[in-house]
Write an enzyme that holds these catalytic residues in place. Structure first.
Site, PDB file in Angstrom:
ATOM      1  N   GLN A   7       0.866  -1.187   0.000  1.00 57.03           N
ATOM      2  CA  GLN A   7       0.000   0.000   0.000  1.00 57.03           C
ATOM      3  C   GLN A   7       0.893   1.224   0.000  1.00 57.03           C
ATOM      4  OE1 GLN A   7      -3.126   1.594   0.982  1.00 57.03           O
ATOM      5  NE2 GLN A   7      -1.931   3.416   1.413  1.00 57.03           N
ATOM      6  N   THR A   8       0.590   2.187  -0.829  1.00 58.54           N
ATOM      7  CA  THR A   8       1.373   3.413  -0.759  1.00 58.54           C
ATOM      8  C   THR A   8       0.559   4.617  -1.200  1.00 58.54           C
ATOM      9  OG1 THR A   8       3.335   4.554  -1.589  1.00 58.54           O
ATOM     10  CG2 THR A   8       2.366   2.923  -3.025  1.00 58.54           C
ATOM     11  N   ARG A   9       0.894   5.759  -0.629  1.00 57.86           N
ATOM     12  CA  ARG A   9       0.354   7.023  -1.116  1.00 57.86           C
ATOM     13  C   ARG A   9       1.510   7.938  -1.514  1.00 57.86           C
ATOM     14  NH1 ARG A   9       0.186   8.335   4.753  1.00 57.86           N
ATOM     15  NH2 ARG A   9       0.970  10.449   4.962  1.00 57.86           N
ATOM     16  N   HIS A  37      10.460   4.883  -3.801  1.00 50.24           N
ATOM     17  CA  HIS A  37      11.890   5.107  -3.933  1.00 50.24           C
ATOM     18  C   HIS A  37      12.607   3.775  -3.689  1.00 50.24           C
ATOM     19  CE1 HIS A  37      11.296   9.320  -4.548  1.00 50.24           C
ATOM     20  NE2 HIS A  37      10.602   9.434  -3.433  1.00 50.24           N
ATOM     21  N   HIS A  81      11.692   1.495  -0.711  1.00 50.57           N
ATOM     22  CA  HIS A  81      10.410   0.783  -0.834  1.00 50.57           C
ATOM     23  C   HIS A  81      10.494  -0.327  -1.865  1.00 50.57           C
ATOM     24  CE1 HIS A  81       9.039   4.723   0.848  1.00 50.57           C
ATOM     25  NE2 HIS A  81       8.579   3.857   1.718  1.00 50.57           N
ATOM     26  N   GLY A  98       5.102  -0.973   6.842  1.00 50.26           N
ATOM     27  CA  GLY A  98       6.401  -0.359   7.112  1.00 50.26           C
ATOM     28  C   GLY A  98       6.332   0.526   8.340  1.00 50.26           C
ATOM     29  N   ARG A  99       7.254   1.466   8.410  1.00 52.79           N
ATOM     30  CA  ARG A  99       7.236   2.375   9.551  1.00 52.79           C
ATOM     31  C   ARG A  99       6.160   3.439   9.341  1.00 52.79           C
ATOM     32  NH1 ARG A  99      10.375   6.778   7.734  1.00 52.79           N
ATOM     33  NH2 ARG A  99      10.939   7.610   9.760  1.00 52.79           N
TER      34      ARG A  99
END
Ligand SMILES: [Zn+2]
Length: 378
Positions: free
Chosen positions: A187-189, A193, A196, A281-282
């Site tokens: 999942q990313t918004r 980079h 990731h 992730g963090r």
């Protein structure tokens, strides 16, 4: 393992025709972008097992215990708010929900109830600070919640990135077609980079396929726009991932910035998309300094084994270490932190704005170029 069937609330056939002709004469409520995104996910089964917008028992249970009244896990209240005046003016129980100049769903209202916004803020966002974008949105909401089952009557509530906008039924079918039994979702918004890219590939080493599933619903104004991010993902997938092992599809949800609770929510919804593993992730879904770096990982301990139907995969903060010669984390690198190539987000934004490429150890040049061009247009 327990199975988690999806339950799309999109009406079909004669029922759809009936609702469509009826909707125009029903009381009307205009909904915002976030609610429209929620309806898309109710319609396509992404929000299974929800049957609509939460009634009071479910709402209280979700806010207090991160479970529906039935005992199934659910961490974010999915609600439909109206003002007290709107509620008073609505006669009857069926209400048409309008978005983009047309009715997109009908709710059969079973309950109208007031709610304690401060309690919701404290429990869901862990803060009552109105500088938090999720809390701010909550405080702007109407004071009455309408609860009841929903029937969605528009299959095209969201249309951006159409070729990547797969429903849970479609991603499940595609995973089966590819023969992927174990699938990890990322999942990313944000743009992806190198750090990731590294953790998605670490995860991919352990499963059959990777679903890059960027959130394309409403985000706060200073997040990088979805169309720019999509161009970055396309460039990255095309050049740096093996086509047979990776899929790019979009996640229509709006961001709530609820950190730990949203990590649980993101995981449950990805389970509905047919995913078996989920990268956390963090500071997942965090904003500002409201959450501890690994709170979004720790919260998974509050659920029993197998309860969520998806396995979280935790990663620490990663960076390029010059001594290691590759990307590492505190778990895998013992070198001096001064050897890390890990510019801050602020520093990276400054560089991009000035037309400078961040170090190639931080960002793939193709991705940096897209970001620089996007900033230049502004
Ligand atoms: Zn190192």
């Amino acid at each position: 393992m327990k199975s988690f069937p999806i339950r799309p609330l999109l009406a079909e056939g004669a029922r759809l025709a009936e609702l469509k002709s009826k909707a125009a004469s029903l009381p009307r409520v205009d909904i915002d972008e976030r609610t429209a995104a929620d309806l898309e996910l109710l319609g396509n089964g992404g929000f299974s097992p929800l049957a609509g917008f939460l009634g009071k028992a479910d709402y209280d249970s979700v806010v207090e215990r991160m479970h529906l009244a039935s005992g199934e896990p659910w961490s974010i209240p999915i609600t439909l708010s109206v003002t007290a005046e709107q509620s008073a003016s609505i006669k009857g129980d069926d209400v048409a929900l309008w978005h983009g100049g047309r009715p997109v769903a009908v709710i059969h209202v079973k309950e109208r109830y007031g709610y304690d916004k401060a309690r919701e803020a404290k429990n869901v966002f862990r803060t009552e600070d109105v500088a938090h974008p999720g809390v701010a949105a909550l405080m702007r909401q109407g004071d009455v919640l309408l609860g009841g089952p929903v029937e969605v009557i528009a299959a095209d509530i969201g249309t951006s990135f159409a070729k990547y906008r797969l429903t849970p039924a479609q991603t499940r079918a595609e995973f089966a077609r590819r023969g992927w039994k174990r699938v990890v979702a990322f999942q990313t918004r944000n743009p992806i980079h190198r750090a990731h890219e590294y953790l998605t590939k670490c995860a991919l080493e352990m499963v059959d396929g990777l679903l890059i599933h960027p959130l394309v619903g409403e985000t706060k104004g200073d997040d990088i726009p979805a169309d720019v991010r999509m161009r970055c993902y396309e460039a990255l997938v095309e050049n740096h991932y093996p086509a047979a092992r990776v899929m790019l599809s979009v996640f229509p949800a709006a961001m709530r910035y609820a950190g730990p609770r949203e990590a649980i929510f993101h995981a449950i919804v990805r389970r509905n998309y047919g995913v078996t593993h989920f990268i956390v992730g963090r500071d997942h879904a965090g904003v500002g300094n409201y959450y501890g770096t690994y709170d979004a990982q720790r919260i998974f301990d509050e659920f029993t084994e197998g309860e969520l139907g998806i396995q979280p995969v935790f990663f620490e903060h990663t960076f390029f270490c010059k001594a290691c010669g590759w990307i590492a984390s505190d778990k895998t690198c013992g070198h001096d932190p001064s050897l890390r190539v890990a510019p801050s987000g602020t520093k990276v934004r400054e560089m991009l704005r000035a037309g400078e490429e961040p170090p190639p150890e931080f960002s793939r040049p193709a991705v940096a170029k897209i970001l620089i061009d996007a900033m230049r247009v502004k």
